[in-house]
Scaffold this motif. Structure first.
Motif, mmCIF file in Angstrom:
data_model
loop_
_atom_site.group_PDB
_atom_site.id
_atom_site.type_symbol
_atom_site.label_atom_id
_atom_site.label_comp_id
_atom_site.label_asym_id
_atom_site.label_seq_id
_atom_site.Cartn_x
_atom_site.Cartn_y
_atom_site.Cartn_z
ATOM 1 N N PRO A 1 -35.354 -25.112 40.452
ATOM 2 C CA PRO A 1 -36.302 -24.708 39.604
ATOM 3 C C PRO A 1 -36.602 -23.161 39.858
ATOM 4 C CG PRO A 1 -37.025 -27.080 39.942
ATOM 5 C CD PRO A 1 -35.804 -26.649 40.778
ATOM 6 N N ILE A 2 -37.125 -22.974 41.159
ATOM 7 C CA ILE A 2 -37.397 -21.479 41.431
ATOM 8 C C ILE A 2 -36.189 -20.731 41.168
ATOM 9 C CG2 ILE A 2 -37.974 -20.391 43.478
ATOM 10 C CD1 ILE A 2 -39.530 -22.653 44.955
ATOM 11 N N GLU B 1 -41.108 -24.274 26.607
ATOM 12 C CA GLU B 1 -40.357 -25.073 27.205
ATOM 13 C C GLU B 1 -40.740 -26.415 26.992
ATOM 14 O OE1 GLU B 1 -37.793 -23.974 29.439
ATOM 15 O OE2 GLU B 1 -38.199 -21.946 28.461
ATOM 16 N N HIS C 1 -36.802 -28.564 44.472
ATOM 17 C CA HIS C 1 -37.713 -27.391 44.182
ATOM 18 C C HIS C 1 -37.094 -26.189 44.153
ATOM 19 C CE1 HIS C 1 -41.837 -29.238 45.023
ATOM 20 N NE2 HIS C 1 -41.027 -30.012 45.536
ATOM 21 N N THR D 1 -42.929 -20.182 39.643
ATOM 22 C CA THR D 1 -42.842 -19.590 40.836
ATOM 23 C C THR D 1 -41.953 -18.605 41.079
ATOM 24 O OG1 THR D 1 -44.000 -21.565 42.074
ATOM 25 C CG2 THR D 1 -42.846 -20.083 43.402
ATOM 26 N N GLY D 2 -40.692 -18.928 40.696
ATOM 27 C CA GLY D 2 -39.596 -17.922 40.504
ATOM 28 C C GLY D 2 -39.830 -16.762 39.950
ATOM 29 N N LEU D 3 -40.531 -16.847 38.838
ATOM 30 C CA LEU D 3 -40.816 -15.832 38.229
ATOM 31 C C LEU D 3 -42.120 -14.650 38.702
ATOM 32 C CD1 LEU D 3 -41.483 -17.488 34.365
ATOM 33 C CD2 LEU D 3 -39.751 -15.409 34.910
ATOM 34 N N LYS E 1 -30.233 -23.968 28.406
ATOM 35 C CA LYS E 1 -30.834 -23.338 27.099
ATOM 36 C C LYS E 1 -31.006 -21.827 27.324
ATOM 37 C CE LYS E 1 -35.796 -22.500 25.719
ATOM 38 N NZ LYS E 1 -37.102 -23.165 25.532
ATOM 39 N N SER F 1 -41.482 -30.877 30.782
ATOM 40 C CA SER F 1 -40.896 -31.126 32.311
ATOM 41 C C SER F 1 -41.844 -30.082 33.353
ATOM 42 C CB SER F 1 -39.503 -30.601 32.231
ATOM 43 O OG SER F 1 -39.495 -29.309 31.495
ATOM 44 N N GLU F 2 -43.100 -30.655 33.562
ATOM 45 C CA GLU F 2 -44.028 -29.831 34.208
ATOM 46 C C GLU F 2 -43.383 -29.449 35.564
ATOM 47 O OE1 GLU F 2 -44.538 -32.830 32.538
ATOM 48 O OE2 GLU F 2 -45.941 -32.415 30.926
ATOM 49 N N GLY F 3 -43.042 -30.571 36.258
ATOM 50 C CA GLY F 3 -42.676 -30.335 37.807
ATOM 51 C C GLY F 3 -41.876 -28.995 37.703
ATOM 52 N N TYR F 4 -40.746 -28.987 36.985
ATOM 53 C CA TYR F 4 -39.769 -28.001 36.819
ATOM 54 C C TYR F 4 -40.414 -26.553 36.507
ATOM 55 C CZ TYR F 4 -37.062 -24.622 34.405
ATOM 56 O OH TYR F 4 -36.374 -23.420 33.825
ATOM 57 N N GLU G 1 -46.966 -31.746 44.030
ATOM 58 C CA GLU G 1 -46.219 -31.535 44.873
ATOM 59 C C GLU G 1 -45.513 -29.949 44.477
ATOM 60 O OE1 GLU G 1 -43.215 -33.104 47.911
ATOM 61 O OE2 GLU G 1 -42.182 -32.270 46.262
ATOM 62 N N GLN G 2 -45.582 -29.632 43.424
ATOM 63 C CA GLN G 2 -44.735 -28.398 42.627
ATOM 64 C C GLN G 2 -46.002 -27.384 42.995
ATOM 65 O OE1 GLN G 2 -43.737 -30.937 41.444
ATOM 66 N NE2 GLN G 2 -41.590 -30.863 41.562
ATOM 67 N N GLY H 1 -41.940 -24.747 39.296
ATOM 68 C CA GLY H 1 -41.109 -24.039 40.234
ATOM 69 C C GLY H 1 -40.661 -22.900 39.631
ATOM 70 N N MET H 2 -40.266 -23.044 38.178
ATOM 71 C CA MET H 2 -39.815 -21.825 37.484
ATOM 72 C C MET H 2 -40.817 -20.703 37.369
ATOM 73 S SD MET H 2 -40.017 -20.733 34.032
ATOM 74 C CE MET H 2 -39.597 -21.646 32.578
ATOM 75 N N ALA I 1 -36.468 -14.094 35.452
ATOM 76 C CA ALA I 1 -37.070 -12.807 35.797
ATOM 77 C C ALA I 1 -36.160 -11.633 35.891
ATOM 78 C CB ALA I 1 -37.857 -12.870 37.085
ATOM 79 N N THR J 1 -36.262 -33.258 38.800
ATOM 80 C CA THR J 1 -36.452 -31.663 38.499
ATOM 81 C C THR J 1 -34.970 -30.811 38.466
ATOM 82 O OG1 THR J 1 -36.891 -31.393 40.918
ATOM 83 C CG2 THR J 1 -38.767 -31.549 39.407
ATOM 84 N N GLU K 1 -34.230 -31.370 34.938
ATOM 85 C CA GLU K 1 -34.994 -30.448 34.125
ATOM 86 C C GLU K 1 -34.586 -28.853 34.285
ATOM 87 O OE1 GLU K 1 -38.909 -33.156 35.259
ATOM 88 O OE2 GLU K 1 -39.171 -31.457 35.365
ATOM 89 N N VAL L 1 -34.180 -20.853 38.858
ATOM 90 C CA VAL L 1 -34.216 -20.451 37.594
ATOM 91 C C VAL L 1 -35.145 -19.310 36.976
ATOM 92 C CG1 VAL L 1 -34.492 -21.505 35.129
ATOM 93 C CG2 VAL L 1 -33.138 -22.684 36.751
ATOM 94 N N GLY L 2 -36.241 -19.708 37.758
ATOM 95 C CA GLY L 2 -37.295 -18.620 37.293
ATOM 96 C C GLY L 2 -36.962 -17.044 37.916
ATOM 97 N N ILE L 3 -36.071 -16.946 39.036
ATOM 98 C CA ILE L 3 -35.902 -15.839 39.498
ATOM 99 C C ILE L 3 -34.817 -15.138 38.765
ATOM 100 C CG2 ILE L 3 -34.602 -14.750 41.509
ATOM 101 C CD1 ILE L 3 -35.554 -16.922 43.288
ATOM 102 N N LEU M 1 -46.215 -26.947 47.194
ATOM 103 C CA LEU M 1 -45.343 -26.303 47.817
ATOM 104 C C LEU M 1 -44.844 -24.765 47.022
ATOM 105 C CD1 LEU M 1 -43.001 -29.171 48.911
ATOM 106 C CD2 LEU M 1 -44.562 -27.801 50.381
ATOM 107 N N ASP M 2 -44.451 -24.898 45.707
ATOM 108 C CA ASP M 2 -44.040 -23.677 45.237
ATOM 109 C C ASP M 2 -45.100 -22.556 45.018
ATOM 110 O OD1 ASP M 2 -41.995 -25.632 44.902
ATOM 111 O OD2 ASP M 2 -41.996 -25.772 42.778
#
Lengths: 283, 313
Positions: A126-127, B45, A123, B57-59, A167, B48-51, B81-82, B54-55, A134, A157, A160, A129-131, B85-86
């Protein structure tokens, strides 16, 4: 990529912080000891020399983000956060107790300095990468560091996220891989081989470096040379020893997670920690 | 409805730079204008839905409001689960737009039919679950998703569904809408089954039976207050949904009804899909018919509950 596999002995801080973790185990009755000992030096160097942060303003928006994706190693993080003043050291002695702030896995929004709730593997990256995305969108300079485990690389993941980070050419993202070669059951070679590990990450678009994950100076120098390129996410394979610091614990899957160690046994282990690293203690 | 929804995201993105659109390898040409005008906030994208949860969530942790569109089943089952939890545990305002809700993709088989999305998502704390009845209602709901603090799932219907929502009735996330008042029977529906409920109520009215219709566009948080208010007037209640019997609208009503402890008895029946994998293809409409999620069956069910016979005049 040349790596010095001769691991250095622990210094006084390394010994002291491991002793703190053993004391947490003694007081609270459980903990992922081997996993925490494996990442002690990585997390310590990050908080000592690399990350920009303000413990009195943990939400400061320019801070570097550190996500412990392998959340089960959280005792190492808790010790660093307490040392840096994110919260009182007293909190360490009541991990997972009724009313405690700190739990068996790190929680976002509950623990100052914790950037993501992790514990379920796959988990945090992925989070992260989002941060990092942003930050790019906002044209902010902060960096995102994500520490993942080798066992964690079994999760889809992770790959992924790696594809996507490549990318997006996220040079502001630093993934640190704790390669102690042991997961819960046994060695990574037996459970699910990751080799050729560096080649895999390279092929996913990362700039890859390797380091001795217990060598403070080597880690510090490597972190200071970030980013490795201007257009790729960074991956550092840290060669580590699970349970580093006490020979009985090292590379011993029985210490991945440990519960209820009798007092006499704990005293013996702490003595062992001291004796085995004695030559480094101040005379 | 999908087109309206995606266009609404584009409109929101034009006036609010926190809005980001993310597609998980969806149809070519989707939101091309958005991509041309605001390329940095249009992310196409991979599968890759799970990823991606999470991504997002970070944004969102850094002030963004990401909207993700892909097929509803992949958006709910694979990355459960993402979402929990995320998005849920971190309480981040991510928006999940599930195309082909319910039986829309019945011709494509069980991998593509979203029959349990309400059940599994409403079990997640802080999750908001929405199923608009038509494109006009979608337009009224979408602007509200900008400032809403929690993660939201919106089930999208196929498009071209008849407009049954009423512009004069206030439309607010979390508030059910009484589309028709009734004193004998209450039909409760969500998503496109609200059309079915209205049609059934009309037939019942023609047969001198006063049936109200409560449209529940937000399954969670559920507007128990409105349901109880309308329930208090009637003796018979029937829920109608494009979802398995387990855990959806009917289950929610059963839970509320059981604890309401009304003085007089209330007769209750759920119209929904059985607890089974689909064994046949066919259209959304033929699938609804096969399992009795129709106005005719709703009327017959009401008649049985009211009078012990399914016959109408």
């Amino acid at each position: 990529m040349g790596v010095n596999h001769v691991l250095p002995p622990l210094d006084t801080v390394g010994i002291y912080q491991r002793q703190q973790i053993l004391q947490i185990l003694q007081k609270t009755g459980r903990g992922h000891i081997g996993s925490a000992f494996s990442i002690m030096e990585i997390v310590r160097v990050l908080y000592d020399e690399v990350l920009t942060y303000d413990p009195h303003n943990p939400q400061w928006d320019q801070r570097d983000r550190f996500v412990l994706s392998k959340g089960h190693g959280c005792l190492a993080l808790y010790v660093q956060l307490a040392t840096k003043g994110f919260f009182s050291e007293e909190e360490l002695w009541r991990v997972s107790a009724d009313g405690a702030m700190l739990g068996g896995h790190p929680e976002y929004g509950r623990v100052p300095g914790v950037e993501a709730s992790t514990g379920s593997l796959g988990h945090g990256l992925p989070i992260g990468v989002g941060i990092a995305l942003a930050a790019r969108l906002e044209r902010k300079d902060f960096r995102t560091f994500v520490l993942i485990g080798d066992g964690e690389c079994n999760e889809g993941t992770i790959w992924e996220a790696a594809l996507s980070a490549g990318k997006h050419q996220l040079s502001n993202l630093v993934v640190i891989l704790d390669y102690n070669r042991f997961q819960c059951y046994s060695s990574t070679f037996e459970v699910l081989n990751l080799e050729p590990l560096a080649d895999k990450w390279q092929s996913f678009g990362f700039a890859v470096r390797e380091a001795d994950g217990h060598n403070l100076l080597a880690l510090s120098n490597l972190f200071k040379s970030l980013p490795f390129t201007h257009n790729k996410p960074n991956l550092i394979i840290c060669h580590t020893v699970k349970g580093k610091g006490i020979s009985e614990l090292e590379n011993n899957p029985a210490w991945h997670h440990k519960t209820r160690v009798p007092t006499a046994e704990m005293t013996r282990l702490i003595n062992l920690l001291m004796n085995e690293n004695e030559k480094n203690l101040p005379q | 409805m999908r087109k309206t929804c995606l266009n609404e995201i584009y409109q929101l993105a034009k006036r609010d730079d926190r809005v980001i659109f993310i597609g998980s390898d969806i149809g070519t040409g989707t939101l091309d204008e958005f991509r041309r005008e605001i390329p940095e906030r249009f992310l196409m994208e991979g599968v890759s839905e799970g990823y991606l949860i999470g991504m997002m969530t970070g944004l969102a942790m850094n002030g963004k409001i990401p909207y993700l569109n892909t097929i509803a089943t992949f958006l709910t089952r694979r990355c459960y689960e993402q979402i929990l939890l995320d998005a849920g545990l971190h309480r981040q305002p991510i928006r999940l737009l599930g195309s082909g809700g319910g039986m829309v993709y019945a011709p494509l088989g069980p991998t593509h039919t979203a029959m349990e999305d309400f059940a599994i998502l409403r079990a997640i704390p802080r999750m908001t679950v929405i199923a608009p009845c038509d494109a006009e209602e979608m337009k009224r709901l979408m602007p509200q998703t900008l400032e809403y603090p929690d993660p939201i799932y919106i089930r999208l219907a196929k498009g071209g569904d008849p407009i049954v929502s009423q512009p004069d009735k206030p439309c607010q996330i979390g508030r059910a809408i009484a589309l028709r008042e009734g004193t004998e029977v209450l039909l409760v529906a969500t998503g496109i089954t609200t059309q079915i409920a209205l049609e059934a109520a009309k037939i019942l009215g023609e047969n001198s039976i006063s049936a109200g219709v409560l449209h529940v566009h937000t399954l969670k948080p559920f507007d128990s207050e409105k349901l109880l208010e309308m329930l208090s007037l009637v003796k018979v209640v029937v829920s109608i949904e494009e979802h398995t019997l387990i855990g959806g609208l009917g289950s929610i009503i059963a839970e509320i009804l059981a604890e309401a402890n009304f003085d007089g008895p209330k007769k209750f029946r759920r119209l929904a899909f059985p607890d089974a994998f689909l064994e046949e293809y066919g259209s959304q409409e033929s699938s609804l018919k096969r399992y009795g999620v129709t106005a005719e069956n709703a009327v017959a069910t009401v008649m049985i509950l009211l009078k012990g016979t399914s016959g109408i005049k």
